[in-house]
Design a protein around this motif. Sequence first.
Motif, PDB file in Angstrom:
ATOM      1  N   ARG A 144       0.822  -1.213   0.000  1.00  0.00           N
ATOM      2  CA  ARG A 144       0.000   0.000   0.000  1.00  0.00           C
ATOM      3  C   ARG A 144       0.853   1.259   0.000  1.00  0.00           C
ATOM      4  NH1 ARG A 144      -4.081  -2.265   4.527  1.00  0.00           N
ATOM      5  NH2 ARG A 144      -5.301  -3.661   3.213  1.00  0.00           N
ATOM      6  N   LYS A 145       2.076   1.130   0.476  1.00  0.00           N
ATOM      7  CA  LYS A 145       2.992   2.262   0.382  1.00  0.00           C
ATOM      8  C   LYS A 145       3.349   2.530  -1.083  1.00  0.00           C
ATOM      9  CE  LYS A 145       7.566   3.787   1.582  1.00  0.00           C
ATOM     10  NZ  LYS A 145       8.918   3.262   1.596  1.00  0.00           N
ATOM     11  N   ASP A 159       0.364  18.076   8.826  1.00  0.00           N
ATOM     12  CA  ASP A 159       0.336  16.739   9.447  1.00  0.00           C
ATOM     13  C   ASP A 159      -0.303  15.698   8.526  1.00  0.00           C
ATOM     14  OD1 ASP A 159       1.602  17.640  11.660  1.00  0.00           O
ATOM     15  OD2 ASP A 159      -0.219  17.919  12.861  1.00  0.00           O
ATOM     16  N   TYR A 213       1.915  12.409   7.589  1.00  0.00           N
ATOM     17  CA  TYR A 213       1.429  11.169   8.200  1.00  0.00           C
ATOM     18  C   TYR A 213       2.075   9.925   7.584  1.00  0.00           C
ATOM     19  CZ  TYR A 213      -1.922   7.651   9.827  1.00  0.00           C
ATOM     20  OH  TYR A 213      -2.492   6.540  10.389  1.00  0.00           O
ATOM     21  N   GLY A 214       2.000   9.840   6.258  1.00  0.00           N
ATOM     22  CA  GLY A 214       2.535   8.657   5.564  1.00  0.00           C
ATOM     23  C   GLY A 214       4.038   8.490   5.751  1.00  0.00           C
ATOM     24  N   LEU A 251       5.007   7.397   9.147  1.00  0.00           N
ATOM     25  CA  LEU A 251       4.632   5.998   9.314  1.00  0.00           C
ATOM     26  C   LEU A 251       5.727   5.075   8.802  1.00  0.00           C
ATOM     27  CD1 LEU A 251       1.738   5.441  10.236  1.00  0.00           C
ATOM     28  CD2 LEU A 251       1.120   5.105   7.882  1.00  0.00           C
ATOM     29  N   HIS A 252       6.332   5.484   7.686  1.00  0.00           N
ATOM     30  CA  HIS A 252       7.329   4.625   7.059  1.00  0.00           C
ATOM     31  C   HIS A 252       8.738   5.027   7.440  1.00  0.00           C
ATOM     32  CE1 HIS A 252       4.318   2.414   4.843  1.00  0.00           C
ATOM     33  NE2 HIS A 252       3.735   3.564   4.559  1.00  0.00           N
ATOM     34  N   ARG A 296      -1.245  13.840  -0.308  1.00  0.00           N
ATOM     35  CA  ARG A 296      -0.990  12.885   0.771  1.00  0.00           C
ATOM     36  C   ARG A 296      -0.612  11.523   0.193  1.00  0.00           C
ATOM     37  NH1 ARG A 296      -5.963  12.091   4.546  1.00  0.00           N
ATOM     38  NH2 ARG A 296      -6.564  10.642   2.900  1.00  0.00           N
ATOM     39  N   ALA A 297      -1.324  11.142  -0.885  1.00  0.00           N
ATOM     40  CA  ALA A 297      -0.991   9.863  -1.514  1.00  0.00           C
ATOM     41  C   ALA A 297       0.412   9.922  -2.119  1.00  0.00           C
ATOM     42  CB  ALA A 297      -2.023   9.518  -2.586  1.00  0.00           C
ATOM     43  N   SER A 304       2.902  11.576  -1.019  1.00  0.00           N
ATOM     44  CA  SER A 304       3.934  11.838  -0.015  1.00  0.00           C
ATOM     45  C   SER A 304       4.846  10.635   0.229  1.00  0.00           C
ATOM     46  CB  SER A 304       3.285  12.243   1.305  1.00  0.00           C
ATOM     47  OG  SER A 304       2.584  11.143   1.847  1.00  0.00           O
ATOM     48  N   VAL A 305       4.366   9.430  -0.028  1.00  0.00           N
ATOM     49  CA  VAL A 305       5.225   8.258   0.185  1.00  0.00           C
ATOM     50  C   VAL A 305       5.793   7.759  -1.143  1.00  0.00           C
ATOM     51  CG1 VAL A 305       4.252   7.497   2.371  1.00  0.00           C
ATOM     52  CG2 VAL A 305       3.151   6.800   0.257  1.00  0.00           C
ATOM     53  N   ALA A 340      -4.737   2.855   3.416  1.00  0.00           N
ATOM     54  CA  ALA A 340      -4.259   2.882   2.034  1.00  0.00           C
ATOM     55  C   ALA A 340      -2.872   3.506   1.928  1.00  0.00           C
ATOM     56  CB  ALA A 340      -5.238   3.636   1.146  1.00  0.00           C
ATOM     57  N   LEU A 341      -2.444   4.195   2.997  1.00  0.00           N
ATOM     58  CA  LEU A 341      -1.077   4.734   3.003  1.00  0.00           C
ATOM     59  C   LEU A 341      -0.083   3.719   3.563  1.00  0.00           C
ATOM     60  CD1 LEU A 341      -1.702   8.377   4.188  1.00  0.00           C
ATOM     61  CD2 LEU A 341      -0.447   7.732   2.137  1.00  0.00           C
TER      62      LEU A 341
END
Lengths: 254, 312
Positions: A87-88, A106, A110-111, A114-115, A163-164, A166-167, B200-201
């Motif tokens: 999903r990343k 933020d 977030y993403g 998380l990673h 946001r999507a 960002s990773v 989904a992230l």
Amino acid sequence: MVEISHNIEIHNLSTWFGSKKILRDITCYFRDNSVTAIMGPSGCGKSTLLRTLNRLNDLVPSFRREGVVLFRGQDIYKPGSSVYELRKRIGMVFQKPNPFPMSVRDNIMYGPKLHGVKDDNELDKIVEDSLKRAALWDEVKDELDQPAPNLSGGQQQRLCIARALSVDPPVLLMDEPVSSLDPLSAGKIEELIVELKKDYTIILVTHNVQQAFRVSDEAAFLYLGELVEFNSTKKIAVAPQDERTEAFITGRIG
Amino acid sequence: MSDEGQSIFSNRFLFLREWITNVKQSRRHLADFLFKAALTAIVVIIIAPFFLIVFQVASIGFWQVFGTGRGQGIEFFLTFPGVGLEGGIRNAIVGTVELVVLASAVGIPLSVLGAVYINEYARSGLVRNIVEFTSDVLAGIPSIVIGAFGFTFLASFLNLGMGVLAGSLTLAFMMIPTVLRTTQEALRAVPMSLREGSLALGATKWSTTWNVTMRAAFPGLVTGVLLAIGRIMGETAPLIFTAGNSLSVPTELVGSGSWVASIPYTIWAYISDPREYLQAKAHGAALGLMLMVLAVTVVANLISRKVTRRLV
Ligand SMILES: Nc1ncnc2c1ncn2[C@@H]1O[C@H](COP(=O)(O)OP(=O)(O)O)[C@@H](O)[C@H]1O
Ligand SMILES: [Mg+2]
């Protein structure tokens, strides 16, 4: 096995919710650095197909699947493969903007956090880059610490795109990303999608034929869970091979 | 000829009909008036107790709380009762704060985590139904019965004795249904798409629940917590057999040094006391308690209004 040349390929995919068969033996691929539109009438399984690609359907207890989904040649449903890592790499944008109840900054951080990104400078850079790529930076650069839900609907959706991004996923799934927006915001996001395809594999679900024709390079027509037609958008627009496709794009079904 | 006769007849008939209609209408007006009067009376009866209570408490206790004489005003809240209970109610204020803080420290995490479990994690509807059913029943159990249970189970069976620990644990039992249900409500109001956005992230379920779902539900959760606190602040019955009483503040968690006073208990004790001067103190304490509960409720409302503005 065929040579792997695309980020995502699907072989003989069928899915069920409980005993209800939703997708029927679908085989196709999604070309890199282009927009593939998945169109079809409401309820035909477009969202289900998209959510099978990032395993979001795993959340539904009654979901069952047969067939293979390959991401860069790897079976994403293979036991032991990490759903988080998947999903990343495969980002998703939803039908209704869903900003988290936190600041604009933020939301973007977030993403990456998380990673495992911890460095403040790096995070700041990610925030700026992502917002720029989503064509939102100029509008929000002075309001990064405002609550994201205060943004307008169109801005919220571009924030969700940022946001999507960002990773840094190579693939972006978009499920009717403009259907809840006003025409002006929708237009902006369509332009953005065309811009983004230079760097990403974009799979765009839409039930709007005109939109599919405007932004996509390839198009798939899904009807009652069956992949009726899959071809370059130009060919489908000019000379659809199947009469159901023709009926759909001329507005007779759907 | 027959035409004319008919029209005369029908004219007369019309007149009669009009007359009947008028009587009927004025009757209807009367009924309408009486009904309105009855409704007004009902409204007065409904709102009267509030004003009467405020009047009673304020007329007897006002100077105790807002006066500037000896033992009045702030001094009333900051001094211990002392000999003959002639001083203030510091023991009760401190006691209520300690009881509420301890009860919250136990009751809030339990109920919040319970709600998170049944809303976000439990797969089977059975677990959820059992928890929801028992907490709804618990909410309906009279507080005196909860008090009796606190005495039998906590003070006697678990051998905690009466005091601040047994008292606050009993109050915690009373908090659980309110906090659990309001937290569930708040979690349920969080759109599924928010959770999906996080997953989904590549977020884990835990990270999603903690950083996104709980965050979105937080204002609603705080409202529920504050409502529960406002409620247990005023409870007397659960404390009668569990907290004991004290003219000073508890010095230990269990044992005889842990006996603790509370505002509602003090009000009850003072009003039942034959000494006249304790009446003003009782009502002063009541006024103080009402203001505290009011403050908590106002904060709860402010927060919940903020939620509705922010979450949609
Ligand atoms: N979580 C679910 N549980 C059961 N059935 C579902 C679920 N999600 C979708 N469906 C069913 O799957 C079918 C296809 O839905 P969907 O993929 O959302 O269609 P589309 O996106 O093309 O409108 C519908 O009949 C819908 O009722
Ligand atoms: Mg859909």
